[in-house]
Structures are given as C-alpha cells and as structure tokens.
Design a protein around this motif. Structure first.
Motif, PDB file in Angstrom:
ATOM      1  N   GLU A  29      37.133 -24.122  33.731  1.00 54.87           N
ATOM      2  CA  GLU A  29      35.809 -23.086  34.271  1.00 54.87           C
ATOM      3  C   GLU A  29      34.983 -23.929  33.749  1.00 54.87           C
ATOM      4  O   GLU A  29      33.693 -24.216  34.906  1.00 54.87           O
ATOM      5  CB  GLU A  29      36.386 -22.324  33.411  1.00 54.87           C
ATOM      6  CG  GLU A  29      35.390 -20.996  33.765  1.00 54.87           C
ATOM      7  CD  GLU A  29      35.342 -19.449  33.812  1.00 54.87           C
ATOM      8  OE1 GLU A  29      33.485 -19.223  33.182  1.00 54.87           O
ATOM      9  OE2 GLU A  29      36.337 -18.823  33.183  1.00 54.87           O
ATOM     10  N   GLN A  44      24.242 -17.803  41.413  1.00 56.93           N
ATOM     11  CA  GLN A  44      25.114 -16.828  42.519  1.00 56.93           C
ATOM     12  C   GLN A  44      26.122 -17.525  42.762  1.00 56.93           C
ATOM     13  O   GLN A  44      27.385 -16.422  42.958  1.00 56.93           O
ATOM     14  CB  GLN A  44      24.430 -16.013  43.471  1.00 56.93           C
ATOM     15  CG  GLN A  44      24.947 -14.466  44.038  1.00 56.93           C
ATOM     16  CD  GLN A  44      25.093 -13.583  42.885  1.00 56.93           C
ATOM     17  OE1 GLN A  44      24.100 -12.887  42.848  1.00 56.93           O
ATOM     18  NE2 GLN A  44      26.389 -13.199  42.924  1.00 56.93           N
ATOM     19  N   ASP A  48      29.971 -15.809  42.392  1.00 59.73           N
ATOM     20  CA  ASP A  48      30.637 -14.849  43.497  1.00 59.73           C
ATOM     21  C   ASP A  48      32.053 -16.383  43.742  1.00 59.73           C
ATOM     22  O   ASP A  48      33.454 -15.926  43.427  1.00 59.73           O
ATOM     23  CB  ASP A  48      30.156 -15.917  44.901  1.00 59.73           C
ATOM     24  CG  ASP A  48      28.839 -14.919  45.357  1.00 59.73           C
ATOM     25  OD1 ASP A  48      29.017 -13.664  44.201  1.00 59.73           O
ATOM     26  OD2 ASP A  48      28.483 -15.233  45.880  1.00 59.73           O
ATOM     27  N   ALA A  49      32.504 -17.083  43.480  1.00 63.64           N
ATOM     28  CA  ALA A  49      33.588 -18.637  43.321  1.00 63.64           C
ATOM     29  C   ALA A  49      34.570 -17.826  42.620  1.00 63.64           C
ATOM     30  O   ALA A  49      35.890 -18.240  42.588  1.00 63.64           O
ATOM     31  CB  ALA A  49      33.092 -19.807  42.605  1.00 63.64           C
ATOM     32  N   LEU A  50      33.039 -17.226  41.468  1.00 69.93           N
ATOM     33  CA  LEU A  50      34.702 -17.261  40.057  1.00 69.93           C
ATOM     34  C   LEU A  50      34.922 -15.445  40.094  1.00 69.93           C
ATOM     35  O   LEU A  50      36.096 -15.332  39.514  1.00 69.93           O
ATOM     36  CB  LEU A  50      33.742 -17.552  38.471  1.00 69.93           C
ATOM     37  CG  LEU A  50      33.519 -18.736  38.023  1.00 69.93           C
ATOM     38  CD1 LEU A  50      32.463 -18.640  37.158  1.00 69.93           C
ATOM     39  CD2 LEU A  50      35.053 -19.089  37.899  1.00 69.93           C
ATOM     40  N   GLY A  51      34.296 -14.640  40.976  1.00 71.82           N
ATOM     41  CA  GLY A  51      34.509 -13.287  41.225  1.00 71.82           C
ATOM     42  C   GLY A  51      34.084 -12.351  40.021  1.00 71.82           C
ATOM     43  O   GLY A  51      34.745 -12.039  38.924  1.00 71.82           O
ATOM     44  N   VAL A  52      32.696 -12.760  39.441  1.00 70.35           N
ATOM     45  CA  VAL A  52      31.961 -11.746  38.378  1.00 70.35           C
ATOM     46  C   VAL A  52      30.922 -11.913  38.827  1.00 70.35           C
ATOM     47  O   VAL A  52      30.165 -12.788  39.566  1.00 70.35           O
ATOM     48  CB  VAL A  52      32.087 -12.895  36.822  1.00 70.35           C
ATOM     49  CG1 VAL A  52      33.563 -13.381  36.333  1.00 70.35           C
ATOM     50  CG2 VAL A  52      31.987 -14.225  37.593  1.00 70.35           C
ATOM     51  N   THR A  53      29.975 -11.490  38.139  1.00 72.44           N
ATOM     52  CA  THR A  53      28.750 -11.128  38.039  1.00 72.44           C
ATOM     53  C   THR A  53      27.614 -11.837  37.671  1.00 72.44           C
ATOM     54  O   THR A  53      28.384 -13.604  36.683  1.00 72.44           O
ATOM     55  CB  THR A  53      28.077 -10.103  37.602  1.00 72.44           C
ATOM     56  OG1 THR A  53      27.685  -9.827  35.692  1.00 72.44           O
ATOM     57  CG2 THR A  53      28.778  -8.342  38.378  1.00 72.44           C
TER      58      THR A  53
END
Length: 70
Positions: A29, A44, A48-53
């Motif tokens: 990561e 951002q 988005d790719a990691l699925g977090v804020t």
C-alpha cells in the motif's frame, strides 16, 4: 483450498502468517500510494482507490508528502 501456514492448526503459526500478510499489504500500500502521488494523483483519487476517506489516506500516508498537493 490450502493456504499453507495461514490455516495451520497451531494458532501460533497461523497468527504469524496473518502478521506477515498484514506487513506485506502495508508495504505494498505504501509503495503504491507513493507511486500514485509521484504521478500526480490527488489524495481524493488515492482515497477512492483504497476505499477510505481523503482524510484517512492523508493521515496515514501524507507525513512525507513533499509536494503538498491536495
């Protein structure tokens, strides 16, 4: 499906396998976030790719962000 040490009957062996996988995932990561940021991705986009804020991605990976991009 045999997952090797991760499914060993001995919890000590299984838990060491879980730890090793976690450490590998963290290194991967970190590497990919650094690569994305070097290519100009925004926090951002990374988030988005990691699925977090965005805030979570920046908090975890932003300390060494010399570029200061959003």
């Amino acid at each position: 499906m045999d997952l090797g040490p991760a499914t060993d009957a001995d919890p000590a062996i299984g838990l060491r396998a879980v730890r090793a996988l976690r450490e590998l995932a963290e290194r991967l990561e970190r590497l990919q976030v650094e690569r994305a940021r070097a290519l100009g991705w925004s926090w951002q986009q990374v988030a988005d790719a990691l699925g977090v804020t965005r805030q979570a991605a920046h908090k975890k990976h932003g300390a060494g962000d010399r570029e200061g991009r959003d």
